[in-house]
Design a protein around this motif. Structure first.
Motif, PDB file in Angstrom:
ATOM      1  N   ASN A  86       0.773  -1.074  -0.028  1.00  5.02           N
ATOM      2  CA  ASN A  86       0.298  -0.060  -0.054  1.00  5.02           C
ATOM      3  C   ASN A  86       0.691   1.178   0.026  1.00  5.02           C
ATOM      4  O   ASN A  86       1.270   1.730   1.113  1.00  5.02           O
ATOM      5  CB  ASN A  86      -1.023   0.020   1.311  1.00  5.02           C
ATOM      6  N   ASN A  87       1.183   1.554  -1.148  1.00  3.78           N
ATOM      7  CA  ASN A  87       2.139   2.794  -1.497  1.00  3.78           C
ATOM      8  C   ASN A  87       1.457   4.059  -1.943  1.00  3.78           C
ATOM      9  O   ASN A  87       1.827   5.223  -1.539  1.00  3.78           O
ATOM     10  CB  ASN A  87       3.201   2.468  -2.284  1.00  3.78           C
ATOM     11  N   THR A 117      -7.014   2.863   1.406  1.00  3.33           N
ATOM     12  CA  THR A 117      -5.904   1.633   1.973  1.00  3.33           C
ATOM     13  C   THR A 117      -6.494   0.640   2.907  1.00  3.33           C
ATOM     14  O   THR A 117      -6.317  -0.589   2.520  1.00  3.33           O
ATOM     15  CB  THR A 117      -4.823   2.471   2.690  1.00  3.33           C
ATOM     16  N   SER A 121      -6.950  -3.404   1.408  1.00  3.93           N
ATOM     17  CA  SER A 121      -6.289  -4.204   2.269  1.00  3.93           C
ATOM     18  C   SER A 121      -7.355  -5.315   2.555  1.00  3.93           C
ATOM     19  O   SER A 121      -6.888  -6.514   2.567  1.00  3.93           O
ATOM     20  CB  SER A 121      -5.581  -3.572   3.406  1.00  3.93           C
ATOM     21  N   ASN A 141       2.564  -1.580   4.496  1.00  2.00           N
ATOM     22  CA  ASN A 141       1.969  -0.377   4.435  1.00  2.00           C
ATOM     23  C   ASN A 141       2.790   0.731   4.446  1.00  2.00           C
ATOM     24  O   ASN A 141       3.807   0.834   5.402  1.00  2.00           O
ATOM     25  CB  ASN A 141       0.839  -0.006   5.653  1.00  2.00           C
ATOM     26  N   LYS A 161      -1.833   8.772   8.176  1.00  5.07           N
ATOM     27  CA  LYS A 161      -0.709   8.110   8.177  1.00  5.07           C
ATOM     28  C   LYS A 161      -0.700   7.404   9.736  1.00  5.07           C
ATOM     29  O   LYS A 161      -0.383   6.249   9.838  1.00  5.07           O
ATOM     30  CB  LYS A 161       0.585   8.839   7.917  1.00  5.07           C
ATOM     31  N   VAL A 164      -2.939   4.645   9.562  1.00  6.82           N
ATOM     32  CA  VAL A 164      -2.284   3.411   8.849  1.00  6.82           C
ATOM     33  C   VAL A 164      -1.661   2.498   9.675  1.00  6.82           C
ATOM     34  O   VAL A 164      -1.488   1.375   9.701  1.00  6.82           O
ATOM     35  CB  VAL A 164      -1.664   3.931   7.576  1.00  6.82           C
ATOM     36  N   THR A 168      -2.381  -1.159  10.654  1.00  6.23           N
ATOM     37  CA  THR A 168      -1.332  -2.336  10.238  1.00  6.23           C
ATOM     38  C   THR A 168      -1.346  -3.290  11.607  1.00  6.23           C
ATOM     39  O   THR A 168      -1.393  -4.368  11.340  1.00  6.23           O
ATOM     40  CB  THR A 168       0.108  -1.937  10.476  1.00  6.23           C
ATOM     41  N   GLU A 184       4.378  -2.256   8.805  1.00  2.43           N
ATOM     42  CA  GLU A 184       4.355  -0.823   8.402  1.00  2.43           C
ATOM     43  C   GLU A 184       5.861  -0.244   8.246  1.00  2.43           C
ATOM     44  O   GLU A 184       6.785  -0.703   9.078  1.00  2.43           O
ATOM     45  CB  GLU A 184       3.741  -0.009   9.627  1.00  2.43           C
TER      46      GLU A 184
END
Length: 253
Positions: A86-87, A117, A121, A141, A161, A164, A168, A184
């Motif tokens: 997941n970039n 994201t 996922s 991630n 972020k 995220v 994770t 992550e």
């Protein structure tokens, strides 16, 4: 090695910057798979066509309703998915004081950096759980040092972020029983087109605050991702792995 025996990776935002470096590194480590991006590439004219074994799939990850169709196409084309990176993400342009952030800008950032994201996922994880593989399986991630540092002029990016990072941990806890690792990667100051506008200011920070006294490169991040995707840290899941030149080390000056 033919594609049917190679691990299959899906990399979002894979056409440029960190994402493209990840594609190249994974291909060098024996992967094939999907480059998922919003921009439509003209591969006939591109200076650097996709690595051998990788195909392009167009997807705006903020459009959650389109995720399953793209995942199904990738699975049909390659037989399954072993790694999701997941970039894809968007930065704050221009930087905006937290007191001035508008709801539309906040929603746009979170729709890509977090909501898209999360649900991509979910779609890939369901596919992984439903099928067997002889390869190490993972979700990686790409977060950011902004998840840790109070960058109040990039509030929506930092919040996304940071979420995220928690995402994770949650996916790692749920998927461990299925043999799927979730990681992550937290880059620091990486020299990419996304950071070019702030380069003069960042140069000073790198010189004064980064012990390694240099910018990171997309290849630094890509090698970390590839190490994770190939099972180089087999007893690790749900952890934040910094690629930041030691910027988190407390220093007395």
């Amino acid at each position: 090695m033919s594609d049917e025996h190679r691990p299959v990776a899906v990399v979002t935002g894979g056409l440029r910057g960190i994402g493209r470096a990840i594609l190249d590194e994974l291909q060098a480590r024996g992967f094939c798979g999907a480059c998922v991006d919003l921009v439509e590439p003209d591969l006939a004219e591109a200076e650097t066509p996709l690595p051998e074994g990788f195909r392009y799939y167009r997807l705006d990850i903020s459009l959650v309703e389109e995720h399953q169709e793209v995942v199904d196409r990738i699975v049909a084309d390659f037989g399954g998915i072993d790694t999701l990176v997941n970039n894809a993400g968007i930065a704050v342009r221009p930087p905006t004081d937290i007191l001035d952030v508008q709801p539309a800008d906040f929603d746009r950032s979170l729709n890509v950096n977090l909501r898209g994201t999360f649900f991509l996922s979910q779609a890939v994880a369901r596919s992984m759980v439903a099928s067997a593989s002889t390869h190490y399986r993972s979700i990686v991630n790409i977060a950011s040092m902004a998840a840790h540092i109070a960058a109040y002029d990039r509030a929506q990016y930092a919040i996304g972020k940071a979420a995220v990072s928690k995402m994770t941990q949650l996916y790692a806890a749920r998927l461990a029983v299925d043999g799927i690792h979730v990681h992550e990667v937290r880059p620091g100051f990486i020299r990419t087109p996304m950071t070019a506008a702030a380069a003069p200011r960042i140069e000073e920070i790198v010189r004064d605050a980064v012990p390694m006294r240099r910018w990171g490169t997309p290849q630094d991040v890509a090698r970390t991702v590839a190490t994770l995707a190939t099972g180089g840290l087999p007893y690790t899941t749900g952890e934040s792995i910094w690629v930041a030149g030691g910027v988190t080390i407390p220093q007395v000056r």
